[in-house]
Design a protein around this motif. Structure first.
Motif, PDB file in Angstrom:
ATOM      1  N   VAL A 174      -1.294   7.113   9.790  1.00 18.64           N
ATOM      2  CA  VAL A 174      -0.001   7.761   9.559  1.00 18.64           C
ATOM      3  C   VAL A 174       1.124   6.810   9.941  1.00 18.64           C
ATOM      4  O   VAL A 174       2.103   6.652   9.190  1.00 18.64           O
ATOM      5  N   ALA A 175       0.994   6.153  11.084  1.00 21.95           N
ATOM      6  CA  ALA A 175       2.016   5.197  11.529  1.00 21.95           C
ATOM      7  C   ALA A 175       2.184   4.074  10.518  1.00 21.95           C
ATOM      8  O   ALA A 175       3.305   3.685  10.177  1.00 21.95           O
ATOM      9  N   GLU A 176       1.069   3.583  10.014  1.00 20.87           N
ATOM     10  CA  GLU A 176       1.096   2.485   9.038  1.00 20.87           C
ATOM     11  C   GLU A 176       1.723   2.935   7.714  1.00 20.87           C
ATOM     12  O   GLU A 176       2.596   2.269   7.172  1.00 20.87           O
ATOM     13  N   LYS A 177       1.287   4.073   7.202  1.00 19.72           N
ATOM     14  CA  LYS A 177       1.769   4.555   5.899  1.00 19.72           C
ATOM     15  C   LYS A 177       3.251   4.918   5.921  1.00 19.72           C
ATOM     16  O   LYS A 177       3.954   4.711   4.947  1.00 19.72           O
ATOM     17  N   LEU A 178       3.720   5.483   7.041  1.00 21.87           N
ATOM     18  CA  LEU A 178       5.112   5.919   7.126  1.00 21.87           C
ATOM     19  C   LEU A 178       6.016   4.877   7.773  1.00 21.87           C
ATOM     20  O   LEU A 178       7.217   5.101   7.890  1.00 21.87           O
ATOM     21  N   ASP A 179       5.417   3.776   8.216  1.00 20.96           N
ATOM     22  CA  ASP A 179       6.164   2.699   8.872  1.00 20.96           C
ATOM     23  C   ASP A 179       6.964   3.233  10.061  1.00 20.96           C
ATOM     24  O   ASP A 179       8.176   3.029  10.169  1.00 20.96           O
ATOM     25  N   VAL A 180       6.245   3.960  10.932  1.00 17.73           N
ATOM     26  CA  VAL A 180       6.839   4.485  12.158  1.00 17.73           C
ATOM     27  C   VAL A 180       5.966   4.034  13.334  1.00 17.73           C
ATOM     28  O   VAL A 180       4.864   3.519  13.151  1.00 17.73           O
ATOM     29  N   SER A 181       6.458   4.248  14.540  1.00  9.69           N
ATOM     30  CA  SER A 181       5.684   3.868  15.720  1.00  9.69           C
ATOM     31  C   SER A 181       4.481   4.791  15.873  1.00  9.69           C
ATOM     32  O   SER A 181       4.459   5.907  15.341  1.00  9.69           O
ATOM     33  N   LYS A 182       3.494   4.308  16.631  1.00  9.19           N
ATOM     34  CA  LYS A 182       2.312   5.133  16.883  1.00  9.19           C
ATOM     35  C   LYS A 182       2.695   6.379  17.684  1.00  9.19           C
ATOM     36  O   LYS A 182       2.106   7.437  17.503  1.00  9.19           O
ATOM     37  N   LYS A 183       3.688   6.261  18.540  1.00  7.47           N
ATOM     38  CA  LYS A 183       4.142   7.410  19.324  1.00  7.47           C
ATOM     39  C   LYS A 183       4.706   8.492  18.404  1.00  7.47           C
ATOM     40  O   LYS A 183       4.386   9.672  18.548  1.00  7.47           O
ATOM     41  N   GLU A 184       5.535   8.093  17.440  1.00  5.03           N
ATOM     42  CA  GLU A 184       6.108   9.055  16.491  1.00  5.03           C
ATOM     43  C   GLU A 184       5.015   9.670  15.625  1.00  5.03           C
ATOM     44  O   GLU A 184       5.018  10.876  15.367  1.00  5.03           O
ATOM     45  N   ALA A 185       4.080   8.843  15.174  1.00  9.70           N
ATOM     46  CA  ALA A 185       2.977   9.347  14.352  1.00  9.70           C
ATOM     47  C   ALA A 185       2.116  10.314  15.155  1.00  9.70           C
ATOM     48  O   ALA A 185       1.700  11.358  14.640  1.00  9.70           O
ATOM     49  N   SER A 186       1.874  10.000  16.418  1.00  6.80           N
ATOM     50  CA  SER A 186       1.086  10.869  17.284  1.00  6.80           C
ATOM     51  C   SER A 186       1.774  12.217  17.455  1.00  6.80           C
ATOM     52  O   SER A 186       1.125  13.278  17.391  1.00  6.80           O
ATOM     53  N   GLN A 187       3.083  12.210  17.651  1.00  3.58           N
ATOM     54  CA  GLN A 187       3.829  13.455  17.793  1.00  3.58           C
ATOM     55  C   GLN A 187       3.752  14.287  16.517  1.00  3.58           C
ATOM     56  O   GLN A 187       3.598  15.512  16.572  1.00  3.58           O
ATOM     57  N   ALA A 188       3.831  13.633  15.368  1.00  2.53           N
ATOM     58  CA  ALA A 188       3.761  14.348  14.093  1.00  2.53           C
ATOM     59  C   ALA A 188       2.381  14.974  13.892  1.00  2.53           C
ATOM     60  O   ALA A 188       2.269  16.151  13.520  1.00  2.53           O
ATOM     61  N   VAL A 189       1.334  14.202  14.139  1.00  2.00           N
ATOM     62  CA  VAL A 189      -0.033  14.702  13.973  1.00  2.00           C
ATOM     63  C   VAL A 189      -0.283  15.858  14.944  1.00  2.00           C
ATOM     64  O   VAL A 189      -0.817  16.894  14.547  1.00  2.00           O
ATOM     65  N   GLU A 190       0.109  15.696  16.197  1.00  2.00           N
ATOM     66  CA  GLU A 190      -0.060  16.757  17.194  1.00  2.00           C
ATOM     67  C   GLU A 190       0.690  18.017  16.782  1.00  2.00           C
ATOM     68  O   GLU A 190       0.190  19.127  16.950  1.00  2.00           O
TER      69      GLU A 190
END
Length: 96
Positions: free
Chosen positions: A10-26
């Motif tokens: 998700v972080a890679e595809k959306l070009d966001v930080s892993k922290k932001e991607a983690s928050q979105a997935v959670e």
């Protein structure tokens, strides 16, 4: 794929930080869980639907002793894939 790998993708595809991607997935997982606990069906178009089912009480067998045990009623989550997802899996590739 596990949860950490999903977050990485998700972080890679959306070009966001892993922290932001983690928050979105959670947030997605938490929201689905909250709605299921509330007894609602969660329908995600082109993917599938989650819903709670009641599993009736039944008699089971204790694997250690071989004795019969009573297993009470329980609630379980179930998932039903959409036609779109099923068709994609049959083809083995995602349409462009």
């Amino acid at each position: 794929m596990n949860k950490l790998e999903l977050i990485d993708r998700v972080a890679e595809k959306l070009d966001v930080s892993k922290k932001e991607a983690s928050q979105a997935v959670e947030c997605v997982f938490r929201t689905i869980t909250e709605r299921l606990v509330a007894g609602e069906k969660v329908n995600i178009g082109s993917f599938g639907a989650f819903k709670m089912k009641k599993r009736a009480p039944r008699t089971g067998v204790n694997p250690r002793t071989g004795g019969r045990i009573q297993i009470g009623e329980t609630r379980v989550a179930s998932f039903r894939a959409s036609k779109t997802l099923k068709d994609t899996l049959k083809r083995g590739k995602i349409k462009s």
